[in-house]
Design a protein around this motif. Sequence first.
Motif, PDB file in Angstrom:
ATOM      1  N   GLU A   1      47.314  25.702  44.732  1.00 28.47           N
ATOM      2  CA  GLU A   1      47.408  26.920  43.958  1.00 28.47           C
ATOM      3  C   GLU A   1      46.006  27.482  43.703  1.00 28.47           C
ATOM      4  O   GLU A   1      45.067  26.719  43.479  1.00 28.47           O
ATOM      5  CB  GLU A   1      48.101  26.625  42.628  1.00 28.47           C
ATOM      6  CG  GLU A   1      49.090  27.689  42.258  1.00 28.47           C
ATOM      7  CD  GLU A   1      49.896  27.278  41.052  1.00 28.47           C
ATOM      8  OE1 GLU A   1      50.106  28.133  40.203  1.00 28.47           O
ATOM      9  OE2 GLU A   1      50.289  26.098  40.977  1.00 28.47           O
ATOM     10  N   LYS A   2      45.887  28.786  43.734  1.00 32.13           N
ATOM     11  CA  LYS A   2      44.626  29.513  43.493  1.00 32.13           C
ATOM     12  C   LYS A   2      43.577  29.201  44.573  1.00 32.13           C
ATOM     13  O   LYS A   2      43.665  28.209  45.280  1.00 32.13           O
ATOM     14  CB  LYS A   2      44.012  29.211  42.115  1.00 32.13           C
ATOM     15  CG  LYS A   2      45.009  29.176  40.976  1.00 32.13           C
ATOM     16  CD  LYS A   2      45.528  30.548  40.605  1.00 32.13           C
ATOM     17  CE  LYS A   2      46.366  30.448  39.329  1.00 32.13           C
ATOM     18  NZ  LYS A   2      47.687  31.055  39.492  1.00 32.13           N
ATOM     19  N   GLY A   3      42.588  30.080  44.631  1.00 35.38           N
ATOM     20  CA  GLY A   3      41.500  29.852  45.557  1.00 35.38           C
ATOM     21  C   GLY A   3      41.723  30.527  46.906  1.00 35.38           C
ATOM     22  O   GLY A   3      42.798  31.061  47.189  1.00 35.38           O
ATOM     23  N   ILE A   4      40.665  30.539  47.708  1.00 33.98           N
ATOM     24  CA  ILE A   4      40.710  31.221  48.998  1.00 33.98           C
ATOM     25  C   ILE A   4      40.666  30.191  50.128  1.00 33.98           C
ATOM     26  O   ILE A   4      39.805  29.307  50.132  1.00 33.98           O
ATOM     27  CB  ILE A   4      39.520  32.187  49.154  1.00 33.98           C
ATOM     28  CG1 ILE A   4      39.546  33.242  48.035  1.00 33.98           C
ATOM     29  CG2 ILE A   4      39.536  32.849  50.521  1.00 33.98           C
ATOM     30  CD1 ILE A   4      38.392  34.221  48.084  1.00 33.98           C
ATOM     31  N   THR A   5      41.603  30.332  51.061  1.00 32.08           N
ATOM     32  CA  THR A   5      41.535  29.541  52.282  1.00 32.08           C
ATOM     33  C   THR A   5      41.312  30.499  53.437  1.00 32.08           C
ATOM     34  O   THR A   5      42.027  31.498  53.555  1.00 32.08           O
ATOM     35  CB  THR A   5      42.839  28.766  52.523  1.00 32.08           C
ATOM     36  OG1 THR A   5      43.110  27.983  51.367  1.00 32.08           O
ATOM     37  CG2 THR A   5      42.713  27.867  53.740  1.00 32.08           C
ATOM     38  N   ALA A   6      40.329  30.217  54.279  1.00 31.82           N
ATOM     39  CA  ALA A   6      40.093  31.051  55.455  1.00 31.82           C
ATOM     40  C   ALA A   6      40.658  30.368  56.683  1.00 31.82           C
ATOM     41  O   ALA A   6      40.548  29.147  56.822  1.00 31.82           O
ATOM     42  CB  ALA A   6      38.605  31.309  55.632  1.00 31.82           C
ATOM     43  N   LEU A   7      41.312  31.145  57.559  1.00 31.30           N
ATOM     44  CA  LEU A   7      41.772  30.626  58.841  1.00 31.30           C
ATOM     45  C   LEU A   7      40.871  31.226  59.909  1.00 31.30           C
ATOM     46  O   LEU A   7      40.797  32.443  60.055  1.00 31.30           O
ATOM     47  CB  LEU A   7      43.226  31.028  59.105  1.00 31.30           C
ATOM     48  CG  LEU A   7      44.255  30.790  57.985  1.00 31.30           C
ATOM     49  CD1 LEU A   7      45.640  31.216  58.444  1.00 31.30           C
ATOM     50  CD2 LEU A   7      44.262  29.331  57.556  1.00 31.30           C
ATOM     51  N   ILE A   8      40.160  30.356  60.629  1.00 33.11           N
ATOM     52  CA  ILE A   8      39.269  30.858  61.669  1.00 33.11           C
ATOM     53  C   ILE A   8      39.661  30.263  63.011  1.00 33.11           C
ATOM     54  O   ILE A   8      40.456  29.330  63.073  1.00 33.11           O
ATOM     55  CB  ILE A   8      37.786  30.522  61.363  1.00 33.11           C
ATOM     56  CG1 ILE A   8      37.603  29.005  61.270  1.00 33.11           C
ATOM     57  CG2 ILE A   8      37.335  31.180  60.072  1.00 33.11           C
ATOM     58  CD1 ILE A   8      36.148  28.574  61.223  1.00 33.11           C
TER      59      ILE A   8
ATOM     60  N   SER B   1      33.147  46.139  53.908  1.00 36.43           N
ATOM     61  CA  SER B   1      33.550  44.740  54.049  1.00 36.43           C
ATOM     62  C   SER B   1      33.055  43.918  52.876  1.00 36.43           C
ATOM     63  O   SER B   1      33.783  43.098  52.315  1.00 36.43           O
ATOM     64  CB  SER B   1      32.991  44.137  55.336  1.00 36.43           C
ATOM     65  OG  SER B   1      33.458  44.837  56.441  1.00 36.43           O
ATOM     66  N   SER B   2      31.784  44.143  52.489  1.00 34.86           N
ATOM     67  CA  SER B   2      31.256  43.320  51.404  1.00 34.86           C
ATOM     68  C   SER B   2      31.943  43.676  50.091  1.00 34.86           C
ATOM     69  O   SER B   2      32.111  42.815  49.220  1.00 34.86           O
ATOM     70  CB  SER B   2      29.737  43.449  51.308  1.00 34.86           C
ATOM     71  OG  SER B   2      29.405  44.722  50.845  1.00 34.86           O
ATOM     72  N   GLN B   3      32.390  44.940  49.949  1.00 29.17           N
ATOM     73  CA  GLN B   3      33.148  45.287  48.736  1.00 29.17           C
ATOM     74  C   GLN B   3      34.500  44.558  48.707  1.00 29.17           C
ATOM     75  O   GLN B   3      34.935  44.094  47.656  1.00 29.17           O
ATOM     76  CB  GLN B   3      33.364  46.808  48.662  1.00 29.17           C
ATOM     77  CG  GLN B   3      32.087  47.536  48.252  1.00 29.17           C
ATOM     78  CD  GLN B   3      32.161  49.027  48.518  1.00 29.17           C
ATOM     79  OE1 GLN B   3      32.863  49.469  49.417  1.00 29.17           O
ATOM     80  NE2 GLN B   3      31.435  49.801  47.735  1.00 29.17           N
ATOM     81  N   ILE B   4      35.130  44.476  49.880  1.00 26.29           N
ATOM     82  CA  ILE B   4      36.405  43.751  49.930  1.00 26.29           C
ATOM     83  C   ILE B   4      36.178  42.279  49.597  1.00 26.29           C
ATOM     84  O   ILE B   4      36.940  41.668  48.853  1.00 26.29           O
ATOM     85  CB  ILE B   4      37.028  43.868  51.347  1.00 26.29           C
ATOM     86  CG1 ILE B   4      37.256  45.319  51.734  1.00 26.29           C
ATOM     87  CG2 ILE B   4      38.306  43.040  51.443  1.00 26.29           C
ATOM     88  CD1 ILE B   4      38.498  45.935  51.212  1.00 26.29           C
ATOM     89  N   GLU B   5      35.081  41.728  50.129  1.00 22.19           N
ATOM     90  CA  GLU B   5      34.793  40.322  49.838  1.00 22.19           C
ATOM     91  C   GLU B   5      34.590  40.102  48.347  1.00 22.19           C
ATOM     92  O   GLU B   5      35.108  39.136  47.771  1.00 22.19           O
ATOM     93  CB  GLU B   5      33.544  39.872  50.606  1.00 22.19           C
ATOM     94  CG  GLU B   5      33.795  39.686  52.083  1.00 22.19           C
ATOM     95  CD  GLU B   5      32.531  39.304  52.846  1.00 22.19           C
ATOM     96  OE1 GLU B   5      31.580  38.784  52.216  1.00 22.19           O
ATOM     97  OE2 GLU B   5      32.488  39.515  54.076  1.00 22.19           O
ATOM     98  N   ALA B   6      33.855  41.019  47.722  1.00 20.75           N
ATOM     99  CA  ALA B   6      33.640  40.898  46.280  1.00 20.75           C
ATOM    100  C   ALA B   6      34.977  40.958  45.547  1.00 20.75           C
ATOM    101  O   ALA B   6      35.229  40.205  44.596  1.00 20.75           O
ATOM    102  CB  ALA B   6      32.718  42.019  45.797  1.00 20.75           C
ATOM    103  N   THR B   7      35.843  41.857  46.007  1.00 19.51           N
ATOM    104  CA  THR B   7      37.175  41.970  45.411  1.00 19.51           C
ATOM    105  C   THR B   7      37.918  40.641  45.501  1.00 19.51           C
ATOM    106  O   THR B   7      38.495  40.166  44.522  1.00 19.51           O
ATOM    107  CB  THR B   7      37.979  43.051  46.163  1.00 19.51           C
ATOM    108  OG1 THR B   7      37.241  44.265  46.133  1.00 19.51           O
ATOM    109  CG2 THR B   7      39.333  43.247  45.526  1.00 19.51           C
ATOM    110  N   LEU B   8      37.864  40.027  46.678  1.00 22.65           N
ATOM    111  CA  LEU B   8      38.605  38.779  46.868  1.00 22.65           C
ATOM    112  C   LEU B   8      38.042  37.661  45.985  1.00 22.65           C
ATOM    113  O   LEU B   8      38.792  36.864  45.423  1.00 22.65           O
ATOM    114  CB  LEU B   8      38.571  38.364  48.345  1.00 22.65           C
ATOM    115  CG  LEU B   8      39.291  39.331  49.293  1.00 22.65           C
ATOM    116  CD1 LEU B   8      39.166  38.853  50.733  1.00 22.65           C
ATOM    117  CD2 LEU B   8      40.764  39.462  48.904  1.00 22.65           C
ATOM    118  N   LEU B   9      36.706  37.645  45.864  1.00 23.62           N
ATOM    119  CA  LEU B   9      36.096  36.616  45.011  1.00 23.62           C
ATOM    120  C   LEU B   9      36.553  36.770  43.569  1.00 23.62           C
ATOM    121  O   LEU B   9      36.724  35.795  42.846  1.00 23.62           O
ATOM    122  CB  LEU B   9      34.571  36.688  45.116  1.00 23.62           C
ATOM    123  CG  LEU B   9      34.011  36.132  46.436  1.00 23.62           C
ATOM    124  CD1 LEU B   9      32.521  36.413  46.555  1.00 23.62           C
ATOM    125  CD2 LEU B   9      34.290  34.638  46.547  1.00 23.62           C
TER     126      LEU B   9
END
Lengths: 294, 252
Positions: free
Chosen positions: B30-37, B184-192
């Motif tokens: 639960e919670k947090g970011i997982t990246a799939l690369i 892109s960096s704004q979206i990243e900030a949003t996700l954080l």
Amino acid sequence: MNSKTQNKIAIGGLYGIAGLVVLILLALLGYILVSGVPQLSWHFLTAPGKAFLKGGGVGIQLYNSFYLLILAMLISFPIALGAAIYLYEYAKDNWVTTTIRTAIEILSSLPSVVVGLFGFLFFVVKLHLGFSILSGAFALTFFNLPLLTRSIEDSLRTISDVQREGGLALGLSRWETVTRVILPAAVPSILTGVILSAGRVFGEAAALIYTAGQSAPALDFTDWNPFNISSPLNPMRPAETLAVHIWKINSEGIMPDAKAISSGSSAVLVIAILLFNFAARYLGKRLYKRLTSA
Amino acid sequence: MKEEILTTQDLHLYYGDKEALKGINLNFDEKGITALIGPSGCGKSTYLRTLNRMNDLIPNVTITGTIKFKGDDLYAPSADTVQIRKEIGMVFQQPNPFPFSIYDNVIYGLRIAGEKDKEKLDAVVEKSLRQAAVWDEVKDHLHESALALSGGQQQRVCIARVLAVSPEIILLDEPTSALDPVSSSQIEATLLNLRHDYTIIIVTHNLQQASRIADRTAFFMNGELIEVDQTKNIFMNPANKQTEDYISGRFG
């Protein structure tokens, strides 16, 4: 011959062909308008026709054309919309949908006089609807349905699939996605299609000669009870439209000014269809702008 | 240990005869970011789209294995895809705002669910747009068309639109690959900002992006999950040779 000269000749040829098409169209339109517009007057547009005397108008025919158009659209639009939504949004690509699409293709290339004769046999004779606006509207529905279905399906096709995914990913059901996202987005282009097909229906004669009939009984524009025979709203009365009127006075018109009335009617018809086309473009553009920009 | 909100077991997916996912076992806390690369065509987007059943829309797809969301099988016959997608929202590669106003875009899900209270809707719009870090830029023209916005703003409005239906999980399929670096960096900030409140799973081609924002990173190749670990470990000290080759730019 080098490729540069070839290119020049090809472009010249294409210009020539395009120019020829425009010229023919302009000549035709010009002829109709030049010979017809001088006949137009308020009296001509509103007065009832006269069978033997000079000075009749096309008021009733003009009214009939619009009334028939509206009725035909009321019947055919919901069916076409449903069919197009089913075909594009729901149906899988299998032999059933292929058959439906082929049937629509064939129906859309059916000569309108065949549609008219079918309407005569089925609606007028078999269903005892007689020569009436209703028979005419049904015949026009047959004539209009394939064209309208195709045009609405094309409108739906212009809406990108990312919109559908967006709707579904938001937890909308398929039906909600179609009705609340896709259809509103497609409205401008659907509207354009509807108005353009209205133009074709408005100018249709052959499908109506044997269904809506060739007589225009006098109407009492103060009587709006649809059950009275002289009421403009009565769907069971025979109703000659403008396009049928033109055909009729040219083949058997005996009034002394038949030629002038025919020219005037043609001009009215052409102008009305031109107006439909301009309206379609204008409304489509405006709606699209309103929906997509500030 | 945190609770696992989403689990996948032995997940296979076939496009016709072609096996695109070859037995994926992957769980999400639960919670947090997982990246799939992973390289193009490795199955990471396909995998993402199985998580809210978007692959249902593609004909000829066969899926075997189990995916459980809070213990409920997503592919059970009784599962309701509409409800699933409300709880597991998705943001796409191409910003896809509806051709309506910004306001209408954000409340679309709620309004269709029958919410009519104007005050509540207003509040949700503001909250969602703030969460998506786009409120200050659009607050003065909420009733203008969302299509008039820049690509980056459109994408953040799309994120707000997903947030408005209050999902538990947000799936993002390369959300910045169609955007310029600033957006892109704004979206990243949003996700954080969102990582404390939502479970976020993001597919990205951009390794730096994964290393900047993800808590965990999963490396996919040829339809298989090669390795999943804390992002730091994946980038600094990968256990698998293939991961190392990919991270260091030897292929892909």
